[in-house]
Design a protein around this motif. Structure first.
Motif, short mmCIF file in Angstrom:
data_model
loop_
_atom_site.label_atom_id
_atom_site.label_comp_id
_atom_site.label_asym_id
_atom_site.label_seq_id
_atom_site.Cartn_x
_atom_site.Cartn_y
_atom_site.Cartn_z
N THR A 391 26.83 57.00 71.51
CA THR A 391 28.19 57.29 71.23
C THR A 391 28.81 56.17 70.68
O THR A 391 28.95 55.08 71.58
N THR A 422 28.25 64.20 77.07
CA THR A 422 28.17 62.61 77.04
C THR A 422 26.79 61.91 76.86
O THR A 422 25.66 62.49 77.02
N ASP A 434 35.46 59.71 77.88
CA ASP A 434 35.21 61.01 77.45
C ASP A 434 35.95 61.20 76.10
O ASP A 434 35.35 62.16 75.36
N GLN A 437 33.51 60.96 73.30
CA GLN A 437 32.26 61.82 73.34
C GLN A 437 32.47 62.99 72.47
O GLN A 437 33.56 63.53 72.14
#
Length: 659
Positions: A391, A422, A434, A437
């Motif tokens: 990511t 994730t 987070d 994500q």
């Protein structure tokens, strides 16, 4: 990084720009730039009056600067490294990002200029002996057919894209255009007559085009400049986006032939009020916006307020724009192999995560048939790919806030339909949370209880991916109707802007078990009816943009009445489209082939640097020599780095140029 900055246009959309007399708010740098562009240069004729031969020489001169001054523009101001820092990358990921940015800019700009030269040479050669004149491949390979509504469609191509294994066609309506297009043409004629009556048609020789620079990609504004200056013959003032002020350096080197002749000036962003004053200046006759719908609205409000003698239609005609889209990724019905499903999901995941989801063409909505036997298998494969591919950080201002707003609205419907996937960080040295994500939202089926359309109705421009199931119960079951799901269900859903936002681009994934996509009548009818400016089959829809530098086009579909994805197109260098509705159709390799795009298998910086040598060489032989020199130089530097005292010298010398 300025607060409350819109995603691309460089304008704060929390308020209308301006707020005082334009003359008092216009910075001196802006004023000087306008004076330079509107001044009469005895040695250089006005751009609007240039002959085609002069434009051809000008394009070749810019191409020469791109090739011969590569080391200069690639290293000026360390701009590519600044790009990597902006994207919160470090280590090898930052090196690859910097080298990739340089290669992409060189490839896109070089491709546009080479096609422009080819198209203009072809146009000038029409007066020559027909037997000696070479017809461009895109124009030579032409076919026509009638779709299921009896409309004639002309397809030009297929022509190879720079990326191996990919071809494209330009599809456009023929002379017997649809009723909608005829109505649009009548409306356009009435608008033009009204503008003429009200004196709204600007004197092109005495006005300039203002390009409001894009904030998410380094090459976009440069193509916008070339499209306005070379193709439309307009002097250009480019205001760089506040996120990327360093682009003034490489642009200045590559576009020096335009700057020297007084056809181009550059300024950096100062403030919203200064931008408003610039838009209000009477010398600005055209504005090109790369940004959001709200950005375009703000620009129109400022132009309208400063030009009260013009009608709304006249003001609207001053603006061309490339805006956003809730980009659909359509899974065709049929039977996929495990590998085909995995590869389709790999392309979708890459399209979602690339640039942190902050592209106008980022994958946002996955469309699947409700009764599809493999939808469970597909969901598992998609989740696996989203977790496998690293990511990138969400660096763009407002992307996380937009994500939170969408999630808040979705939570009000059913929080159990929201899943956070994730994955590791793209840059090992960069910590992500987070909030960076991808979140997958299950929207359900339109018309059924619990359906949640929120993630489809806005451009997320961030890490949100929605899945919607369409009712395919009315699709045909016979072998001759194997594409009826696309024609009768998918196309009507996507063309209705009450269902989904935008008309810029989309992808369709289809299995080999259904046959050759070029030979399927139903697929042909679906492509003809789909109102998106770029359609990619079994490929990342971003390749639709690259057709614009090879003779195709890029922009929202003309029949999309709300102009959610913008107004006008870039490209069409061979003059195929004109005022007709059109689209670029990209054909990727079969899904059984391994995709070339995968964040989990990053391309090393040295590969980008080697490819740059080929991209900035007029011949393969010259590119090979440059690549060998590069590898030899890097090898010597690498060896010298192990020798005390000498390594410092080589490191400093190597830092002079990124490539």
């Amino acid at each position: 990084m300025p607060p409350a900055t819109d995603r691309q246009g460089g304008i704060c959309t929390d308020q209308v720009v301006g707020g005082g007399p334009a003359s008092s708010l216009l910075p001196d740098a802006y004023r000087r730039a306008i004076d330079e562009l509107t001044a009469v240069h005895p040695s250089h004729p006005r751009l609007m009056t240039l002959s085609d031969e002069s434009r051809l020489l000008l394009a070749r001169e810019i191409l020469t600067a791109l090739y011969c001054r590569k080391d200069e523009w690639a290293g000026v101001g360390d701009w590519a490294a600044e790009e990597a820092r902006l994207m919160r990358l470090a280590g090898s990921a930052a090196d690859a990002c910097a080298s990739g940015a340089v290669l992409t800019l060189a490839s896109v700009v070089g491709g546009y200029l080479r096609t422009f030269v080819d198209a203009l040479e072809y146009e000038l050669g029409k007066e020559c002996d027909e037997r000696r004149r070479r017809t461009p491949e895109l124009l030579a390979r032409r076919r026509s057919f009638a779709d299921d509504r009896g409309r004639e469609v002309v397809a030009y191509g297929p022509t190879a894209l720079p990326l191996p294994g990919n071809t494209f066609e330009v599809w456009t309506a023929a002379s017997n255009e649809s009723k909608e297009e005829e109505d649009d043409e009548n409306d356009d004629e009435e608008d033009q007559q009204e503008q003429d009556r009200e004196g709204a048609d600007p004197d092109e020789e005495n006005t300039i085009a203002l390009v409001l620079g894009a904030g998410n990609q380094s090459f976009l504004s440069l193509i916008d400049v070339l499209d306005n200056a070379l193709r439309r013959r307009r002097p250009v003032l480019v205001k760089h986006h506040p996120l990327r002020p360093w682009l003034r350096g490489p642009y200045g080197v590559i576009l020096e032939p335009l700057i020297r002749r007084g056809y181009l000036a550059q300024v950096v962003d100062v403030s919203n009020d200064a931008t408003g004053a610039l838009l209000s200046h009477p010398a600005v006759g055209r504005v090109h916006v790369t940004g959001s719908t709200r950005t375009s609205e703000v620009v129109r409000e400022v132009l309208r307020a400063s030009r009260r003698h013009l009608s709304d239609d006249a003001v609207r005609s001053m603006i061309t724009s490339e805006l956003g889209c809730a980009t659909p990724q359509v899974m065709d019905d049929g039977t996929y192999t495990e590998m085909e499903l995995r590869h389709a999901c790999r392309i979708i995941a890459f399209g979602k995560k690339s640039n942190g989801g902050c592209n106008c063409l980022s994958a946002q909505v996955v469309v699947i048939p409700r009764s599809w036997a493999q939808k469970g298998e597909f969901r598992d494969a998609l989740s696996e790919e989203l977790g496998r591919q690293p990511t990138p950080p969400c660096y763009y201002p407002g992307s996380i806030e937009r994500r939170d707003v969408i999630l808040e609205r979705c939570g009000e419907v059913d929080a159990s339909r929201v899943t956070l996937v994730t994955a590791p960080s793209l840059s090992a040295e960069t910590r992500i949370t987070d909030a960076d994500q991808v979140v997958v939202v299950e929207c359900g089926t339109p018309g059924e209880g619990g359906y949640n359309p929120e993630p489809l109705l806005v451009e997320a421009f961030g890490p949100v991916l929605a899945i919607v199931e369409l009712d395919d119960s009315k699709s045909g079951d016979g072998e001759e109707e194997d594409d009826d799901y696309l024609v009768s269900t998918v196309v009507p859903f996507l063309n209705d802007k009450g269902n989904i936002f935008g008309s810029l681009s989309c992808s369709i994934f289809t299995p080999a078990s259904k046959g050759d996509v070029r030979e399927r009548r139903g697929m042909r009818n679906a492509l003809a009816a789909l109102q998106y400016g770029g359609v990619s089959i079994n490929q990342w829809n971003a390749l639709g943009y690259f057709t614009a530098i090879s003779g195709g086009m890029w922009g929202g579909h003309r029949l999309e009445k709300l102009s959610q994805s913008g107004n006008g197109t870039i490209g069409d260098l061979y003059g195929i489209i004109g005022d007709r509705s059109a689209k670029s159709v990209v054909y990727g390799p079969p899904l059984a082939s391994k995709p070339m795009f995968d964040l989990a298998s990053p391309t090393p910086a040295i590969v980008f640097d080697v490819l740059l040598e080929f991209a900035c060489s007029p011949s393969i032989f010259g590119g090979l020599i440059g690549a060998l020199r590069l590898v030899a130089r890097r090898s010597i530097y690498g060896f010298a780095s192990y020798i005390p005292f000498i390594n410092v010298f080589f490191k400093k010398k190597d830092k002079v140029c990124i490539v």
